[in-house]
Design a protein around this motif. Sequence first.
Motif, mmCIF file in Angstrom:
data_model
loop_
_atom_site.group_PDB
_atom_site.id
_atom_site.type_symbol
_atom_site.label_atom_id
_atom_site.label_comp_id
_atom_site.label_asym_id
_atom_site.label_seq_id
_atom_site.Cartn_x
_atom_site.Cartn_y
_atom_site.Cartn_z
ATOM 1 N N ARG A 14 -73.515 2.576 15.844
ATOM 2 C CA ARG A 14 -72.572 3.581 15.957
ATOM 3 C C ARG A 14 -72.698 3.004 17.593
ATOM 4 N NH1 ARG A 14 -72.129 6.829 11.445
ATOM 5 N NH2 ARG A 14 -71.857 8.517 13.837
ATOM 6 N N ARG A 47 -72.470 6.923 23.213
ATOM 7 C CA ARG A 47 -73.617 7.619 22.679
ATOM 8 C C ARG A 47 -73.588 6.037 21.905
ATOM 9 N NH1 ARG A 47 -73.898 12.154 19.118
ATOM 10 N NH2 ARG A 47 -74.640 13.127 21.211
ATOM 11 N N THR A 49 -76.297 3.802 19.106
ATOM 12 C CA THR A 49 -76.807 4.212 18.651
ATOM 13 C C THR A 49 -77.842 3.108 18.172
ATOM 14 O OG1 THR A 49 -75.879 6.452 17.805
ATOM 15 C CG2 THR A 49 -77.483 5.196 16.610
ATOM 16 N N GLU A 214 -85.217 4.475 15.091
ATOM 17 C CA GLU A 214 -83.193 5.026 15.826
ATOM 18 C C GLU A 214 -83.658 5.098 16.887
ATOM 19 O OE1 GLU A 214 -80.052 7.146 13.655
ATOM 20 O OE2 GLU A 214 -81.128 5.407 12.458
ATOM 21 N N THR A 216 -80.782 6.833 19.768
ATOM 22 C CA THR A 216 -79.731 7.292 20.149
ATOM 23 C C THR A 216 -79.675 7.995 21.939
ATOM 24 O OG1 THR A 216 -79.448 8.489 18.521
ATOM 25 C CG2 THR A 216 -78.035 9.154 20.030
ATOM 26 N N ASP A 218 -77.763 8.386 25.100
ATOM 27 C CA ASP A 218 -76.649 9.240 25.653
ATOM 28 C C ASP A 218 -75.751 8.601 26.971
ATOM 29 O OD1 ASP A 218 -75.411 10.737 23.677
ATOM 30 O OD2 ASP A 218 -77.196 11.932 23.555
#
Length: 224
Positions: A14, A47, A49, A214, A216, A218
């Motif tokens: 993502r 961002r 992911t 996972e 994420t 930024d």
Amino acid sequence: MADIAWPADLIPYRVMFYLQPHIGGQESPFTRTRKVYGLSAPRWIARLTFRGGYEGAPLTGNAAGFGPRLDSLIADLQGGLNKAVFHDFRRPRPLQAQQIAAALTIDAAPAGATFVVMRGFAPRGRALSAGDYIGGDGRPHIVSLAATLAAGGAVSGAGTILADATGAAIIGINPPLSQAIGGGAVPRWPVTGRFELTGEDAGQNETTVGEASEYTLDFVEDLL
């Protein structure tokens, strides 16, 4: 501080990647009329992911086993002290990928320019499209139809910029150039930027043993 090139095989599943405008303004307490003005430092926000597998995690392909590599990369970035160099993974090349094969060059352009002139396209043929990225000054610039038209460029109804009879095309861009580009510059894809992590805890990676973790991450662009 160091620049760290993002490994080509660590691909997020993502992606968020957008230009954050830099504006100021004020609102009248009586009429609620708002005056807005532009400032000089728009920046890219990203961002990324990932699902990172560890030993025994039920993942295959790129995800299998790259959790430890992400841990190492995040540690190397040191919470933003070092810069990550990467592109918008959703659009690594122009929408009309055949343009990459053309012998393209960019004319000299000053800092602050809102368009560039690119040469080497087929005469009166297609050039770049809205949403493509071009570089030249160390940061990404997205192709803008509004800026192209304002600069006198030709645009098709499908959102493609058109070259003239000599194969030159006026390409409007957003944001404006941060640094001057020398004449004869050769465009390269993918167009990368320099980004820093927005926090010191990007490496949090609590994971059930044997499962995938996972991440994420930024980022904010490190402005030149």
